[in-house]
Motif scaffolding. Structure first.
Motif: not given
Length: 183
Positions: A74-82, A94-99
Motif C-alpha cells: 500500500m505505501i509503495a503503491a501510493v508513493i509511486l502514484m503520488l 528524496i523523502a519518498a525514496l528514503v521511505i
C-alpha cells in the motif's frame, strides 16, 4: 486461515489496484476523494486486523506474514502514484525514496534475521514513523480532492519529511541490530 483478521489483511492487498486506479492521472477531485476514503478504510482495517487477531487469540502465521506485506504494498503503491501524478515532486522525491528504500531494506533484514531465529520487535519510534507515513500520504491524496485548500498539500509534504526522518532513524536502529548477527 480464513479468519476475520486475515480476510481484512487480504482485503487491503486486493484494494491496492483500486486505489491505484483512483489515483491514476485521468481522474479528478472526486476520484481523489474516493481514493482518500478507500485509503482511510485500508488504514482502519490495518488497525483492526492486528487488534482482532490479538484480542481473539487468532494470530496466525499467514497473518504475521501478510500484514507487513500488505502495509508495504500500500505505501509503495501510493508513493509511486503520488510521484507519477506530481503530488510529490522535486526534492520531495528524496523523502519518498528514503521511505521506499528503508521499507525494502528492513524487509530484507527481517527476513535474514528470521532465518537466524532473531526477532526484532517494532519500536515505539517505528510506530510513530508509520503514523507520519499514513498522515503524509493521506494528506497528499486528500489534497487532490480539495485543491482549494493548498495547506493540505503542505501538511502532506511536511509530514512526508517527518516520516522520512523517522524512517531513516528507525532503519538505522534495525540495521545496527542486524549487523550484530552478521559474520
Amino acid at each position: 486461515m480464513l479468519t476475520l483478521p486475515n480476510l481484512l489483511t487480504l482485503s487491503r492487498i486486493l484494494a491496492v489496484p483500486i486505489l491505484v486506479a483512483l489515483l491514476w492521472p485521468v481522474g479528478g477531485w472526486f476520484d481523489y476523494a474516493l481514493a482518500f476514503a478507500l485509503y482511510c478504510l485500508m488504514g482502519i482495517t490495518d488497525y483492526f486486523d492486528g487488534y482482532l487477531a490479538r484480542a481473539k487469540g487468532t494470530v496466525s502465521r499467514l497473518g504475521v506474514f501478510l500484514d507487513p506485506i500488505a502495509d508495504k504494498i500500500m505505501i509503495a503503491a501510493v508513493i509511486l502514484m503520488l510521484v507519477f501524478v506530481d503530488r510529490v515532486q522535486g526534492l520531495h522525491i528524496i523523502a519518498a525514496l528514503v521511505i521506499l528504500i528503508r521499507e525494502i531494506a528492513v524487509s530484507g533484514l527481517r527476513e535474514f534475521l528470521a532465518s537466524l531465529q532473531v526477532s526484532v520487535p517494532v519500536s515505539q519510534l517505528a510506530k510513530w514513523k508509520t503514523t507520519f507515513q499514513l498522515v503524509a500520504l493521506g494528506a497528499l491524496i486528500l489534497a487532490g480532492a480539495v485543491p482549494q485548500w493548498p495547506w493540505v498539500h503542505t501538511v502532506g509534504l511536511i509530514s512526508l519529511w517527518a516520516a522520512a526522518a523517522l524512517t531513516a532513524v528507525t532503519g538505522w536502529d534495525y540495521l545496527r541490530v542486524g549487523l550484530k548477527h552478521m559474520d
